[in-house]
Design a protein around this motif. Structure first.
Motif, PDB file in Angstrom:
ATOM      1  N   VAL A 205       0.835  -1.204   0.000  1.00 61.66           N
ATOM      2  CA  VAL A 205       0.000   0.000   0.000  1.00 61.66           C
ATOM      3  C   VAL A 205       0.870   1.254   0.000  1.00 61.66           C
ATOM      4  O   VAL A 205       0.626   2.206  -0.753  1.00 61.66           O
ATOM      5  N   HIS A 206       1.908   1.255   0.839  1.00 60.86           N
ATOM      6  CA  HIS A 206       2.826   2.403   0.877  1.00 60.86           C
ATOM      7  C   HIS A 206       3.518   2.597  -0.470  1.00 60.86           C
ATOM      8  O   HIS A 206       3.682   3.739  -0.930  1.00 60.86           O
ATOM      9  N   ARG A 207       3.902   1.516  -1.117  1.00 60.11           N
ATOM     10  CA  ARG A 207       4.566   1.627  -2.415  1.00 60.11           C
ATOM     11  C   ARG A 207       3.629   2.240  -3.448  1.00 60.11           C
ATOM     12  O   ARG A 207       4.040   3.111  -4.237  1.00 60.11           O
ATOM     13  N   ARG A 208       2.373   1.814  -3.438  1.00 56.35           N
ATOM     14  CA  ARG A 208       1.401   2.392  -4.385  1.00 56.35           C
ATOM     15  C   ARG A 208       1.200   3.875  -4.113  1.00 56.35           C
ATOM     16  O   ARG A 208       1.111   4.692  -5.046  1.00 56.35           O
ATOM     17  N   ASN A 209       1.151   4.238  -2.836  1.00 56.54           N
ATOM     18  CA  ASN A 209       0.972   5.648  -2.481  1.00 56.54           C
ATOM     19  C   ASN A 209       2.170   6.491  -2.944  1.00 56.54           C
ATOM     20  O   ASN A 209       2.002   7.624  -3.404  1.00 56.54           O
ATOM     21  N   VAL A 210       3.383   5.927  -2.791  1.00 55.44           N
ATOM     22  CA  VAL A 210       4.582   6.644  -3.229  1.00 55.44           C
ATOM     23  C   VAL A 210       4.544   6.875  -4.735  1.00 55.44           C
ATOM     24  O   VAL A 210       4.817   7.980  -5.219  1.00 55.44           O
ATOM     25  N   TYR A 211       4.203   5.846  -5.489  1.00 51.66           N
ATOM     26  CA  TYR A 211       4.140   5.983  -6.942  1.00 51.66           C
ATOM     27  C   TYR A 211       3.121   7.048  -7.341  1.00 51.66           C
ATOM     28  O   TYR A 211       3.361   7.847  -8.255  1.00 51.66           O
ATOM     29  N   ARG A 212       1.993   7.062  -6.647  1.00 51.70           N
ATOM     30  CA  ARG A 212       0.955   8.060  -6.959  1.00 51.70           C
ATOM     31  C   ARG A 212       1.454   9.462  -6.640  1.00 51.70           C
ATOM     32  O   ARG A 212       1.274  10.393  -7.433  1.00 51.70           O
ATOM     33  N   LYS A 213       2.090   9.637  -5.484  1.00 55.57           N
ATOM     34  CA  LYS A 213       2.614  10.951  -5.093  1.00 55.57           C
ATOM     35  C   LYS A 213       3.639  11.473  -6.097  1.00 55.57           C
ATOM     36  O   LYS A 213       3.666  12.665  -6.416  1.00 55.57           O
ATOM     37  N   LEU A 214       4.510  10.577  -6.564  1.00 55.27           N
ATOM     38  CA  LEU A 214       5.596  10.980  -7.448  1.00 55.27           C
ATOM     39  C   LEU A 214       5.202  11.007  -8.913  1.00 55.27           C
ATOM     40  O   LEU A 214       5.986  11.442  -9.767  1.00 55.27           O
ATOM     41  N   GLY A 215       4.011  10.528  -9.211  1.00 60.94           N
ATOM     42  CA  GLY A 215       3.551  10.517 -10.590  1.00 60.94           C
ATOM     43  C   GLY A 215       4.329   9.552 -11.467  1.00 60.94           C
ATOM     44  O   GLY A 215       4.585   9.830 -12.644  1.00 60.94           O
ATOM     45  N   ILE A 216       4.710   8.414 -10.886  1.00 58.61           N
ATOM     46  CA  ILE A 216       5.462   7.412 -11.628  1.00 58.61           C
ATOM     47  C   ILE A 216       4.698   6.093 -11.599  1.00 58.61           C
ATOM     48  O   ILE A 216       3.726   5.939 -10.836  1.00 58.61           O
ATOM     49  N   ALA A 217       5.153   5.145 -12.433  1.00 61.38           N
ATOM     50  CA  ALA A 217       4.428   3.883 -12.530  1.00 61.38           C
ATOM     51  C   ALA A 217       5.321   2.661 -12.397  1.00 61.38           C
ATOM     52  O   ALA A 217       4.848   1.534 -12.530  1.00 61.38           O
ATOM     53  N   SER A 218       6.629   2.870 -12.137  1.00 58.47           N
ATOM     54  CA  SER A 218       7.517   1.713 -12.091  1.00 58.47           C
ATOM     55  C   SER A 218       8.705   1.986 -11.183  1.00 58.47           C
ATOM     56  O   SER A 218       9.041   3.137 -10.886  1.00 58.47           O
ATOM     57  N   GLN A 219       9.370   0.885 -10.788  1.00 57.93           N
ATOM     58  CA  GLN A 219      10.578   1.005  -9.993  1.00 57.93           C
ATOM     59  C   GLN A 219      11.715   1.599 -10.821  1.00 57.93           C
ATOM     60  O   GLN A 219      12.613   2.248 -10.282  1.00 57.93           O
ATOM     61  N   THR A 220      11.667   1.386 -12.139  1.00 58.50           N
ATOM     62  CA  THR A 220      12.669   1.988 -13.018  1.00 58.50           C
ATOM     63  C   THR A 220      12.644   3.498 -12.912  1.00 58.50           C
ATOM     64  O   THR A 220      13.685   4.159 -12.792  1.00 58.50           O
ATOM     65  N   GLN A 221      11.452   4.077 -12.945  1.00 54.88           N
ATOM     66  CA  GLN A 221      11.317   5.525 -12.824  1.00 54.88           C
ATOM     67  C   GLN A 221      11.728   5.998 -11.432  1.00 54.88           C
ATOM     68  O   GLN A 221      12.318   7.070 -11.285  1.00 54.88           O
ATOM     69  N   LEU A 222      11.420   5.215 -10.413  1.00 61.98           N
ATOM     70  CA  LEU A 222      11.796   5.574  -9.051  1.00 61.98           C
ATOM     71  C   LEU A 222      13.313   5.629  -8.913  1.00 61.98           C
ATOM     72  O   LEU A 222      13.869   6.576  -8.346  1.00 61.98           O
ATOM     73  N   LEU A 223      14.000   4.609  -9.423  1.00 56.99           N
ATOM     74  CA  LEU A 223      15.460   4.587  -9.343  1.00 56.99           C
ATOM     75  C   LEU A 223      16.077   5.735 -10.137  1.00 56.99           C
ATOM     76  O   LEU A 223      17.033   6.372  -9.691  1.00 56.99           O
ATOM     77  N   SER A 224      15.535   6.012 -11.312  1.00 58.52           N
ATOM     78  CA  SER A 224      16.058   7.110 -12.129  1.00 58.52           C
ATOM     79  C   SER A 224      15.954   8.432 -11.390  1.00 58.52           C
ATOM     80  O   SER A 224      16.906   9.221 -11.357  1.00 58.52           O
ATOM     81  N   LEU A 225      14.818   8.669 -10.754  1.00 55.09           N
ATOM     82  CA  LEU A 225      14.622   9.894  -9.981  1.00 55.09           C
ATOM     83  C   LEU A 225      15.591   9.965  -8.818  1.00 55.09           C
ATOM     84  O   LEU A 225      16.208  11.006  -8.545  1.00 55.09           O
ATOM     85  N   TYR A 226      15.771   8.852  -8.143  1.00 54.41           N
ATOM     86  CA  TYR A 226      16.657   8.758  -6.979  1.00 54.41           C
ATOM     87  C   TYR A 226      18.100   9.080  -7.349  1.00 54.41           C
ATOM     88  O   TYR A 226      18.741   9.951  -6.753  1.00 54.41           O
ATOM     89  N   LEU A 227      18.630   8.395  -8.357  1.00 56.86           N
ATOM     90  CA  LEU A 227      20.029   8.562  -8.728  1.00 56.86           C
ATOM     91  C   LEU A 227      20.310   9.931  -9.341  1.00 56.86           C
ATOM     92  O   LEU A 227      21.349  10.541  -9.080  1.00 56.86           O
ATOM     93  N   LYS A 228      19.392  10.422 -10.156  1.00 58.49           N
ATOM     94  CA  LYS A 228      19.603  11.744 -10.768  1.00 58.49           C
ATOM     95  C   LYS A 228      19.683  12.830  -9.708  1.00 58.49           C
ATOM     96  O   LYS A 228      20.516  13.734  -9.792  1.00 58.49           O
ATOM     97  N   THR A 229      18.832  12.751  -8.704  1.00 60.69           N
ATOM     98  CA  THR A 229      18.824  13.763  -7.654  1.00 60.69           C
ATOM     99  C   THR A 229      20.104  13.724  -6.835  1.00 60.69           C
ATOM    100  O   THR A 229      20.720  14.748  -6.539  1.00 60.69           O
ATOM    101  N   ILE A 230      20.529  12.504  -6.452  1.00 61.43           N
ATOM    102  CA  ILE A 230      21.735  12.349  -5.653  1.00 61.43           C
ATOM    103  C   ILE A 230      22.972  12.777  -6.426  1.00 61.43           C
ATOM    104  O   ILE A 230      23.826  13.500  -5.922  1.00 61.43           O
ATOM    105  N   GLN A 231      23.081  12.333  -7.670  1.00 56.92           N
ATOM    106  CA  GLN A 231      24.262  12.649  -8.481  1.00 56.92           C
ATOM    107  C   GLN A 231      24.337  14.132  -8.805  1.00 56.92           C
ATOM    108  O   GLN A 231      25.420  14.689  -8.912  1.00 56.92           O
ATOM    109  N   ALA A 232      23.196  14.782  -8.932  1.00 54.59           N
ATOM    110  CA  ALA A 232      23.201  16.229  -9.186  1.00 54.59           C
ATOM    111  C   ALA A 232      23.777  17.000  -8.010  1.00 54.59           C
ATOM    112  O   ALA A 232      24.424  18.034  -8.166  1.00 54.59           O
ATOM    113  N   ALA A 233      23.563  16.469  -6.790  1.00 56.57           N
ATOM    114  CA  ALA A 233      24.074  17.137  -5.586  1.00 56.57           C
ATOM    115  C   ALA A 233      25.522  16.792  -5.310  1.00 56.57           C
ATOM    116  O   ALA A 233      26.196  17.481  -4.553  1.00 56.57           O
ATOM    117  N   ALA A 234      26.001  15.685  -5.896  1.00 54.95           N
ATOM    118  CA  ALA A 234      27.384  15.266  -5.655  1.00 54.95           C
ATOM    119  C   ALA A 234      28.328  15.984  -6.580  1.00 54.95           C
ATOM    120  O   ALA A 234      29.462  16.134  -6.382  1.00 54.95           O
TER     121      ALA A 234
END
Length: 234
Positions: A205-234
């Motif tokens: 349920v939490h995973r579905r809520n996260v996807y809805r909040k972020l406007g994504i539909a897959s773990q691929t999109q979640l990882l892309s968002l995660y790594l891009k944000t971190i690498q931009a700050a590094a």
């Protein structure tokens, strides 16, 4: 080491808590260095099983698959980042040092070389006390290097700061952030539930809520968002 087992690459990282690892030695060509060291330090390490094992800490010699989460080799992190290393297997010598620092000496074999056979792995395990003694002799007093890196991060956000900030900026709760981080590391919903003490259905349920909040539909999109944000700050 080469007298005991065949391997293609070796790298030595030092870990202290959740800080960015320090690379102490490697034998990579420039193109491989970009994948194994530069991109790793830029934020990929935060999802690495060796990083999480080093923080426990543990000591001894371990195959990657012994330490990896139950879904690591089918995770988006594995497909998106780790598969680019083209490794068949990675073995790590975990050597606890002073002040909570753990040094990990990794031996790696490419797909073309195949995994370490049982005989060679047994020889490496027998050599663990010798390897640990060498690591402690040649890489002692690492605190100043971490402190210098910490001073540099005071003027520039570190990957771990970005990791915390990305979920906050995206409006995730503390529970949701904890769940998606474990999922990205390669833990199944069942394993996440066991670690956090909640039902598997609640995790989903939490995973579905996260996807809805972020406007994504897959773990691929979640990882892309995660790594891009971190690498931009590094």
């Amino acid at each position: 080491m080469a007298a005991l087992a065949r391997f293609d690459f070796t790298v030595v990282f030092a870990y202290r808590g959740q800080e960015r690892p320090i690379d102490l030695f490697s034998n990579f060509e420039p193109s491989d260095y970009e994948i194994f060291v530069s991109r790793y330090q830029a934020g990929a390490y935060l999802l690495d099983p060796f990083f999480h094992a080093a923080r426990q800490p543990i000591s001894g010699v371990f195959r990657m698959r012994e330490l990896a989460p139950d879904r690591f080799f089918s995770s988006e992190y594995f497909r998106t980042y780790y598969s680019e290393t083209r490794l068949a297997e990675e073995i790590g010598f975990f050597v606890p040092a002073e002040n909570g620092i753990t040094v990990v000496l990794s031996l790696m074999r490419k797909h073309s070389t195949h995994v370490f056979p049982a005989r060679e792995f047994a020889l490496l395990k027998d050599a663990e006390p010798f390897a640990a003694a060498l690591v402690k002799r040649f890489w002692s007093d690492l605190d100043p290097r971490f402190d210098a890196a910490h001073a540099e991060r005071r003027r520039k956000a570190s990957p771990i700061d970005a990791q915390r900030g990305v979920w906050q900026r995206l409006g995730l709760t503390t529970r949701e952030a904890a769940i998606v981080e474990l999922v990205l590391q390669g833990h199944s919903s069942e394993a996440v539930g066991e670690r956090l003490g909640i039902a598997t259905g609640t995790v989903k349920v939490h995973r579905r809520n996260v996807y809805r909040k972020l406007g994504i539909a897959s773990q691929t999109q979640l990882l892309s968002l995660y790594l891009k944000t971190i690498q931009a700050a590094a």
